[in-house]
Design a protein around this motif. Sequence first.
Motif, PDB file in Angstrom:
ATOM      1  N   ARG A 132      39.754  31.219 -15.394  1.00  0.00           N
ATOM      2  CA  ARG A 132      38.317  31.497 -15.521  1.00  0.00           C
ATOM      3  C   ARG A 132      38.003  32.937 -15.128  1.00  0.00           C
ATOM      4  NH1 ARG A 132      35.750  27.077 -11.760  1.00  0.00           N
ATOM      5  NH2 ARG A 132      37.553  27.799 -10.541  1.00  0.00           N
ATOM      6  N   LEU A 133      38.517  33.373 -13.988  1.00  0.00           N
ATOM      7  CA  LEU A 133      38.293  34.742 -13.566  1.00  0.00           C
ATOM      8  C   LEU A 133      39.035  35.718 -14.480  1.00  0.00           C
ATOM      9  CD1 LEU A 133      37.091  36.718 -11.496  1.00  0.00           C
ATOM     10  CD2 LEU A 133      39.176  36.424 -10.137  1.00  0.00           C
ATOM     11  N   GLY A 134      40.186  35.280 -15.011  1.00  0.00           N
ATOM     12  CA  GLY A 134      40.974  36.137 -15.887  1.00  0.00           C
ATOM     13  C   GLY A 134      40.210  36.572 -17.124  1.00  0.00           C
ATOM     14  N   LYS A 135      39.366  35.682 -17.664  1.00  0.00           N
ATOM     15  CA  LYS A 135      38.564  36.038 -18.834  1.00  0.00           C
ATOM     16  C   LYS A 135      37.612  37.177 -18.510  1.00  0.00           C
ATOM     17  CE  LYS A 135      38.702  31.455 -20.998  1.00  0.00           C
ATOM     18  NZ  LYS A 135      37.906  30.300 -21.477  1.00  0.00           N
ATOM     19  N   PHE A 136      37.015  37.115 -17.318  1.00  0.00           N
ATOM     20  CA  PHE A 136      36.104  38.182 -16.902  1.00  0.00           C
ATOM     21  C   PHE A 136      36.865  39.492 -16.694  1.00  0.00           C
ATOM     22  CE2 PHE A 136      34.294  40.668 -13.406  1.00  0.00           C
ATOM     23  CZ  PHE A 136      33.014  40.915 -13.900  1.00  0.00           C
ATOM     24  N   LEU A 137      38.014  39.424 -16.053  1.00  0.00           N
ATOM     25  CA  LEU A 137      38.802  40.630 -15.795  1.00  0.00           C
ATOM     26  C   LEU A 137      39.247  41.286 -17.100  1.00  0.00           C
ATOM     27  CD1 LEU A 137      41.046  39.437 -12.816  1.00  0.00           C
ATOM     28  CD2 LEU A 137      38.952  40.797 -12.710  1.00  0.00           C
TER      29      LEU A 137
ATOM     30  N   LYS B 142      43.211  34.167 -29.711  1.00  0.00           N
ATOM     31  CA  LYS B 142      41.868  33.943 -29.186  1.00  0.00           C
ATOM     32  C   LYS B 142      41.831  32.603 -28.450  1.00  0.00           C
ATOM     33  CE  LYS B 142      39.309  36.764 -32.493  1.00  0.00           C
ATOM     34  NZ  LYS B 142      38.195  36.829 -33.464  1.00  0.00           N
ATOM     35  N   ASP B 143      41.034  32.568 -27.384  1.00  0.00           N
ATOM     36  CA  ASP B 143      40.899  31.340 -26.572  1.00  0.00           C
ATOM     37  C   ASP B 143      42.259  30.872 -26.059  1.00  0.00           C
ATOM     38  OD1 ASP B 143      38.106  31.297 -27.039  1.00  0.00           O
ATOM     39  OD2 ASP B 143      38.434  30.300 -28.959  1.00  0.00           O
ATOM     40  N   ASP B 144      43.023  31.804 -25.545  1.00  0.00           N
ATOM     41  CA  ASP B 144      44.346  31.482 -24.990  1.00  0.00           C
ATOM     42  C   ASP B 144      44.155  30.542 -23.792  1.00  0.00           C
ATOM     43  OD1 ASP B 144      46.886  31.497 -23.780  1.00  0.00           O
ATOM     44  OD2 ASP B 144      47.283  33.514 -24.527  1.00  0.00           O
TER      45      ASP B 144
ATOM     46  N   GLY C 244      36.336  43.944 -28.910  1.00  0.00           N
ATOM     47  CA  GLY C 244      37.709  43.548 -29.227  1.00  0.00           C
ATOM     48  C   GLY C 244      38.547  43.087 -28.067  1.00  0.00           C
ATOM     49  N   ALA C 245      37.934  42.692 -26.949  1.00  0.00           N
ATOM     50  CA  ALA C 245      38.711  42.294 -25.769  1.00  0.00           C
ATOM     51  C   ALA C 245      38.731  40.785 -25.654  1.00  0.00           C
ATOM     52  CB  ALA C 245      38.097  42.918 -24.524  1.00  0.00           C
ATOM     53  N   TYR C 246      39.978  40.234 -25.575  1.00  0.00           N
ATOM     54  CA  TYR C 246      40.113  38.797 -25.284  1.00  0.00           C
ATOM     55  C   TYR C 246      41.512  38.519 -24.781  1.00  0.00           C
ATOM     56  CZ  TYR C 246      41.886  38.745 -30.120  1.00  0.00           C
ATOM     57  OH  TYR C 246      42.561  38.988 -31.283  1.00  0.00           O
TER      58      TYR C 246
END
Length: 484
Positions: A378-383, A371-373, A482-484
């Motif tokens: 920034r955009l990767g978190k949204f994708l 978690k919180d890799d 469950g997505a991160y």
Amino acid sequence: MLDSSLYKPKIQVSDQNRVDIRSPGRLILSKTFFIHGLRTLCLMLSDTIALVAARYASENLSAIMWNPAWSFQQNPSIIILIIGIHLGLFWNHGLYRSGYNRRNYPTIFAAVSLASLIILLIAFLYFPNALVARSTFLLFWALSFFLVSLGRYLANLLIIKLHRSGVCLYPVFVIADSQYLKTIRDLINNCPHYKFSGWDDMQSLTPERIDETLQRLHLLGVSEVYIHVSSLQDPMHTYWRLRHAGISLYLLPEDLNPLFRDVELSYVHSIPCFKLNAPGITGFNFWLKRSLDFFCAVIFIVLFSPLYLLLAGLIFLDNPGPIFYRQVRVGLHGTPFKVWKFRTMVTNADQLQKALEAQNVTQDGILFKMKDDPRITRLGKFLRRYSLDELPQIFNILFGEMSFIGPRPLPLRDVEKFSEHHHVRHEVLPGITGMWQVSGRSDILNFDDVLRLDIQYIERWSIWLDLKILLKTIAVVLAKSGAY
């Protein structure tokens, strides 16, 4: 003259052992008699109300009335025949048994349809000149199925709520060696209608201790006993002693691994065995799946090409570097291939992972989840949140390396930590989504749980299962579960 004393039995038998094994000390009702009886009566009452309502509504909604002899409003006694036929067929089709049977809607449809045909046949045979309005008949058939199914659906919701509240639970006792206890107890606890009441080892069934065991079961109010067959020495006497106590006996197989295929119980010279039926046309579903994968991939790429271009531009603006991330994954039969994804991490993410291994949240270390890799952009978190980074894998489907639905292909780093039995997931084409993704995604931290879901998918696979997983995937993605 022969001496009759020569024919006297040489073995002295106690009075207790002279009793026929089938003869109980006293008559006793089964522990589940009242629960089963109450459930059956409630279902019958629900079905009766549904059938009366369907008959009344069909006569009032139809433009053409039936002959007075068949009219519920003019001849109320006719409902007795109608209800009797329906309930008799419901009973014959096993719709009053416990478990899934009460909500087996295809069987309900078949039983209602057969009952309607029998009623129609009686009408033609005994009242050949009487009017049988087709609209009323068809409306009654449709309403009967809908209202009976609705009643059973609501009854099932009520039963589930009662079970969750700790009401109407079946007390269950387990007899097994200690090494099997945890597995069997987990099986019992996963059944919402059971209450685990205790356990004992196989010594509790010996002649010296079985009376003590039965007394304990009586004090606990146990209705069902599960026995692991691996060490059961005397199944006949055990069955009869439990039967006389009003307790149902379940024999668990030596191999406690779940069987996810639909099976049919069959017998070979009185020996029970499981029958796994072959499909009518072998291989048809698979080639249909591959054809759908290919044509859907082509259509998807054409329709969403503007989205691909938009995301590519945003990725480059957010973190300059390659648009796509290609990683070697292990596919069908252990064959490595390069999976395509939109890049969601910094360009040197693979080199940074070694320093982050200590923060891996998975229990066995096979999968890498964190978690919180800090490597994610920034955009990767949204994708990742909406699984948009998976879109380029449609090209892997086009090339025949993947499918829309199947076990997720894992990196070499993960597969190198596999035990031998883990490789069974490589026997089928990997997929973008699967049972793992719709059953917890990153929240599943034990790889054996992932493997169990993969095996469940492989053994139960059908086109309809793929469709269900696809629909569930859409819901999971929208819920960001469950997505991160």
